[in-house]
Design a protein around this motif. Sequence first.
Motif, mmCIF file in Angstrom:
data_model
loop_
_atom_site.group_PDB
_atom_site.id
_atom_site.type_symbol
_atom_site.label_atom_id
_atom_site.label_comp_id
_atom_site.label_asym_id
_atom_site.label_seq_id
_atom_site.Cartn_x
_atom_site.Cartn_y
_atom_site.Cartn_z
ATOM 1 N N GLU A 865 0.832 -1.249 0.283
ATOM 2 C CA GLU A 865 -0.058 0.107 0.188
ATOM 3 C C GLU A 865 0.841 1.243 -0.021
ATOM 4 O O GLU A 865 1.872 1.200 0.609
ATOM 5 C CB GLU A 865 -0.842 0.082 1.091
ATOM 6 C CG GLU A 865 -2.016 -0.924 1.259
ATOM 7 C CD GLU A 865 -2.715 -0.712 2.831
ATOM 8 O OE1 GLU A 865 -4.002 -0.624 2.470
ATOM 9 O OE2 GLU A 865 -2.172 -0.651 3.692
ATOM 10 N N LEU A 866 0.380 2.504 -0.676
ATOM 11 C CA LEU A 866 0.918 3.647 -0.305
ATOM 12 C C LEU A 866 0.046 4.376 0.696
ATOM 13 O O LEU A 866 -0.999 4.355 0.861
ATOM 14 C CB LEU A 866 0.848 4.483 -1.466
ATOM 15 C CG LEU A 866 1.783 4.028 -2.635
ATOM 16 C CD1 LEU A 866 1.668 5.233 -3.802
ATOM 17 C CD2 LEU A 866 3.158 4.065 -2.342
ATOM 18 N N LEU A 867 0.999 4.779 1.805
ATOM 19 C CA LEU A 867 0.070 5.629 3.062
ATOM 20 C C LEU A 867 0.479 6.823 3.045
ATOM 21 O O LEU A 867 1.547 7.478 2.475
ATOM 22 C CB LEU A 867 0.446 5.113 4.214
ATOM 23 C CG LEU A 867 0.556 3.421 4.420
ATOM 24 C CD1 LEU A 867 0.778 3.203 5.838
ATOM 25 C CD2 LEU A 867 -0.940 3.109 4.196
ATOM 26 N N VAL A 868 -0.725 7.915 3.017
ATOM 27 C CA VAL A 868 -0.539 9.277 3.021
ATOM 28 C C VAL A 868 -0.704 9.571 4.751
ATOM 29 O O VAL A 868 -1.598 9.171 5.212
ATOM 30 C CB VAL A 868 -1.511 9.876 2.477
ATOM 31 C CG1 VAL A 868 -1.492 11.411 2.461
ATOM 32 C CG2 VAL A 868 -1.507 9.681 0.836
ATOM 33 N N TRP A 869 0.453 10.079 5.225
ATOM 34 C CA TRP A 869 0.548 10.649 6.695
ATOM 35 C C TRP A 869 0.253 12.314 6.830
ATOM 36 O O TRP A 869 1.164 12.908 6.005
ATOM 37 C CB TRP A 869 1.956 10.356 7.260
ATOM 38 C CG TRP A 869 2.254 8.908 7.015
ATOM 39 C CD1 TRP A 869 2.554 7.928 6.113
ATOM 40 C CD2 TRP A 869 2.142 7.925 8.325
ATOM 41 N NE1 TRP A 869 2.767 6.712 6.485
ATOM 42 C CE2 TRP A 869 2.505 6.756 7.680
ATOM 43 C CE3 TRP A 869 1.800 8.219 9.542
ATOM 44 C CZ2 TRP A 869 2.442 5.544 8.624
ATOM 45 C CZ3 TRP A 869 1.818 6.780 10.294
ATOM 46 C CH2 TRP A 869 2.388 5.711 9.859
ATOM 47 N N ASP A 870 -0.393 12.588 7.705
ATOM 48 C CA ASP A 870 -0.423 14.019 7.972
ATOM 49 C C ASP A 870 0.457 14.201 9.379
ATOM 50 O O ASP A 870 -0.049 13.697 10.362
ATOM 51 C CB ASP A 870 -1.923 14.431 8.306
ATOM 52 C CG ASP A 870 -1.888 15.824 8.986
ATOM 53 O OD1 ASP A 870 -0.803 16.249 9.089
ATOM 54 O OD2 ASP A 870 -3.040 16.086 9.308
ATOM 55 N N LEU A 871 1.798 14.725 8.847
ATOM 56 C CA LEU A 871 2.613 14.574 10.117
ATOM 57 C C LEU A 871 2.224 15.425 11.314
ATOM 58 O O LEU A 871 2.302 14.826 12.430
ATOM 59 C CB LEU A 871 3.943 15.334 9.530
ATOM 60 C CG LEU A 871 5.031 15.292 10.496
ATOM 61 C CD1 LEU A 871 5.195 13.889 10.910
ATOM 62 C CD2 LEU A 871 6.388 15.795 9.951
ATOM 63 N N LEU A 872 1.354 16.641 11.010
ATOM 64 C CA LEU A 872 1.146 17.566 12.258
ATOM 65 C C LEU A 872 0.059 17.007 12.894
ATOM 66 O O LEU A 872 -0.083 17.374 14.121
ATOM 67 C CB LEU A 872 1.134 18.897 11.497
ATOM 68 C CG LEU A 872 2.099 19.538 10.865
ATOM 69 C CD1 LEU A 872 1.730 20.571 10.290
ATOM 70 C CD2 LEU A 872 3.289 19.703 11.825
ATOM 71 N N SER A 877 -3.774 9.539 6.876
ATOM 72 C CA SER A 877 -5.002 9.957 6.385
ATOM 73 C C SER A 877 -5.618 9.320 5.071
ATOM 74 O O SER A 877 -6.719 9.484 4.851
ATOM 75 C CB SER A 877 -4.617 11.731 6.082
ATOM 76 O OG SER A 877 -3.737 11.923 5.070
ATOM 77 N N GLU A 878 -4.711 8.631 4.804
ATOM 78 C CA GLU A 878 -5.153 7.786 3.415
ATOM 79 C C GLU A 878 -4.332 6.567 3.125
ATOM 80 O O GLU A 878 -3.377 6.456 3.232
ATOM 81 C CB GLU A 878 -5.075 8.704 1.991
ATOM 82 C CG GLU A 878 -6.143 8.157 1.133
ATOM 83 C CD GLU A 878 -7.460 8.371 1.155
ATOM 84 O OE1 GLU A 878 -7.959 7.135 1.034
ATOM 85 O OE2 GLU A 878 -8.030 9.244 1.386
ATOM 86 N N ARG A 879 -5.061 5.401 2.899
ATOM 87 C CA ARG A 879 -4.244 4.182 2.645
ATOM 88 C C ARG A 879 -4.728 3.956 0.870
ATOM 89 O O ARG A 879 -5.950 3.817 0.570
ATOM 90 C CB ARG A 879 -4.742 3.138 3.310
ATOM 91 C CG ARG A 879 -4.290 3.115 4.773
ATOM 92 C CD ARG A 879 -4.844 1.969 5.593
ATOM 93 N NE ARG A 879 -4.533 1.995 6.967
ATOM 94 C CZ ARG A 879 -3.239 1.576 7.228
ATOM 95 N NH1 ARG A 879 -2.670 0.581 6.380
ATOM 96 N NH2 ARG A 879 -2.825 1.548 8.510
ATOM 97 N N ILE A 880 -3.726 3.682 0.084
ATOM 98 C CA ILE A 880 -3.886 3.637 -1.481
ATOM 99 C C ILE A 880 -3.516 2.386 -1.944
ATOM 100 O O ILE A 880 -2.135 1.900 -1.647
ATOM 101 C CB ILE A 880 -3.282 4.816 -2.223
ATOM 102 C CG1 ILE A 880 -3.850 6.058 -1.781
ATOM 103 C CG2 ILE A 880 -3.533 4.568 -3.751
ATOM 104 C CD1 ILE A 880 -2.852 7.388 -1.934
#
Length: 915
Positions: A865-872, A877-880
């Motif tokens: 999977e590609l994961l989108v992280w909101d660091l702050l 925030s999303e799993r692709i």
Amino acid sequence: RGAARHASPGVRRGGFSLLLLNLEEYYFEQHTVNRVQHRGRPDERKIRGSLKICSKSVIFEPDTISQPIIKIPLRDCIKIEKHRKNGANRHLAKAKSSGISLIFSQVYFIKEHNIVAPYKIERGKMEYVFELDVSGKVEDVVETLLQLHRASCLNKLGDQTAMITAILQSRLARTSFDKNRFQSVSEKLHMECKAEMVTPLVTNPGHVCITDTNLYFQPLNGYPKPVVQITLQDVRRIYKRRHGLMPLGLEVFCTEDDLCSDISLKFYKPQDRDDLYFYIATYLEHHVAEHTAESYMLQWQRGHLSNYQYLLHLNNLADRSCNDLSQYPVFPWIINDYSSSELDLSNPGTFRDLSKPVGALNKERLERLLTRYQEMPEPKFMYGSHYSSPGYVLFYLVRIAPEYMLCLQNGRFDNADRMFNSIAETWKNCLDGATDFKELIPEFYGDDVSFLVNSLKLDLGKRQGGQMVDDVELPPWALSPEDFLQKSKEALESHYVSEHLHEWIDLIFGYKQKGHDAVGAHNVFHPLTYEGGVDLNSIEDPDEKVAMLTQILEFGQTPKQLFVTPHPRRITPKFKSWWQTCSYNASVADSPASPGEESFEDLTEESKTLAWNNISKLQSYEHYKIHREAVTGIAVSCNGSSVFTTSQDSTLKMFSKESKMLQRSISFSNMALSSCLLLPGDATVVSSSWDNNVYFYSIAFGRRQDTLMGHDDAVSKICWHDNRLYTASWDSTVKVWSGVPAEMPGTKRHQFDLLAELEHDVSVDTISLNAASTLLVSGTKEGMVNIWDLTTATLVHQISCHSGTVCDTAFSPDSRHVLSTGADGCLNVIDVQTGMLISSMTSDEPQRCFLWDGNYILSGSQSGELLVWDLLGAKISERIQGHTGAVTCIWMNEQCSSIITGGEDKQIMFWKLQY
């Protein structure tokens, strides 16, 4: 705000409030009564009201607010008994009595004509008679009063406290939370225990109850309302608190940034507090991201929190609370100029030196204090008073919290000349006064001007010059109280303060708070002010214990230490990043960019920001299986048409994006290739191999052009910048080579010069450069992240932050932070300047590779999977959905609009942003 927010909640202004009690006094119960005046005489009259039974006094509150509230201290009572009407036979037991007679030697009259003013005291032997509406309760009330009277007459303070505590606990034990108060019949009770609700200077005992949906507190006395309820869904933050130096407090906030909490509780047992905290924290885990000092620091550094918000959060984390005047939030004096008619925020001279405590700002005074300090026996201290104490807080807030001041000072205001009369005068006293070292409170940087204005028209006394104490006198540059707060806020958020605030944080919350660093910074206060400075449990004598606790709470307390290493600076955008222009230790000599320099670069920056803000809208549109083993590296030509990949199948492949065809396949040896890059000009591909070599392949000539045999073990990763090649290897070194021109003519072999060798203890798995190539970060197989200064080839920081291999590392675009991912599933953010680990997030599997812009992260995971992280926000925030095996490498174009990934499934996938 602060103490003001709690002023007499839920009662008419001027009515009874818990502030009329002495410190550490409890209000137990109330009865509707008539106070009988001139009993038995023709002018006899009755005054309706309520009689409050408190642990150290009896308070009568008349229904008519023009009448004063009457407070009779129990220790001044001579006789307490049932009152019989004149002529009633004492021997007739059946004679019904509904009255109570109190004979005493001293009484206080409070809030006469509903005006907040110093208490009036009347002395001399007097008798007051109160008739209860419910005559059957007289005996019980008299019995209670006699018991409390005995407690108040004990000689020793410790014995008094012990007896009152026993009376309180037996009352709490005889009652329990009234379940009829639940919001819904389907609520499930989780736990119930005894506790006290805390407001400034006051605690109110009762029962705490938590269900699956609500937190309740029911005061024993039903004051100020029968039950306080907080819906768990609304809770945003909870903090454990020290209360009276003991780990018994808990504070609950339903807001993100508010100064004041929604409820503050003090428990009788640490275990009760911890159980309730754990229950709410577990509930929050599923709903709200947890914030640490480090996560707030990262948001502050990146400009997502203002200086004001950041200081508020640090205060909260360091046990400072608006409900505890001995640990009230502390804010710095910022401005040094209270005499000019204009405030110049571009002049550094306008500001106070934030690297020094208030006591060290005046050189002459400091020298006198240091002389005394040197001659002092242990334990030594430089300052005999603190920078924050209940007295100082109420000094600033007396105009909105006069009843708090009267409560703290036994019914009196301070001397008129010692009041908070003028900003300039107060600042001057902090600079010159022999014992005045106080800082400010958050109200100086808020929106509410009422603490500066005597809108209640209080009589605060007359000064020596004859003028009355009224509104606070403002500096000439402030046109009004609103303007004063606005300019103070602007000063706090100014460029100068943003660049220096970390120095003040080091003193108050950081590494200069204690130890030899505190001595060096002239920041040493009385030992009693520090957490753990005295062990109350080791004091046997109850009297001594109570006296010690009172002294500590009155004296003021140093915040809990949050940082033990130097605090990183803020990233201030007005200057070019100093990392990019000079070596690690150089100073900021750069001038701000001139206005004409924006244009094209700014547009590219804007498109990048837009792309990263929409990174979760990534969609794959093509994928090709071009290798026989895992893909290990991706490089793309400038025009985007040719894609070069390396693989563990030992081949370098050239794939045409246009024709979607494989154009070349090259093999240098039978060993795996580990990474690749294109030299500028797109004529040469460089590949690293597990056979210890680096290969240069000429695209134009279609052949291997050169080989660098530079290591004794596999080469794991290569980087190139400005005619320098950086190679990392399992032989525990990173090497820097020169003599690698961008255009390599096809005929000539090259002489590679070794410029530097960066030694490690174990094999190096990954390296990355910052934008200016002044810094390099390396990650080892044992979880160590190393930051190197390339201008001097020295190790700047070594951070052990992963258990197991470091998979990937990269600098943020501004070079202020490094992100690393590891086989342990952790994503760690490190501050480059200080080497501090300031954020750590975990995923349930390793993130093998990533891209990031400083705020958002796109990572390739072990599962594909590609994961989108909101660091702050510290969250995924999303799993692709992507590859069917681990994502092993990832490439992004400069505009951040196109992405290519490679995986263990032998495929390359093409992605684009859809927005």
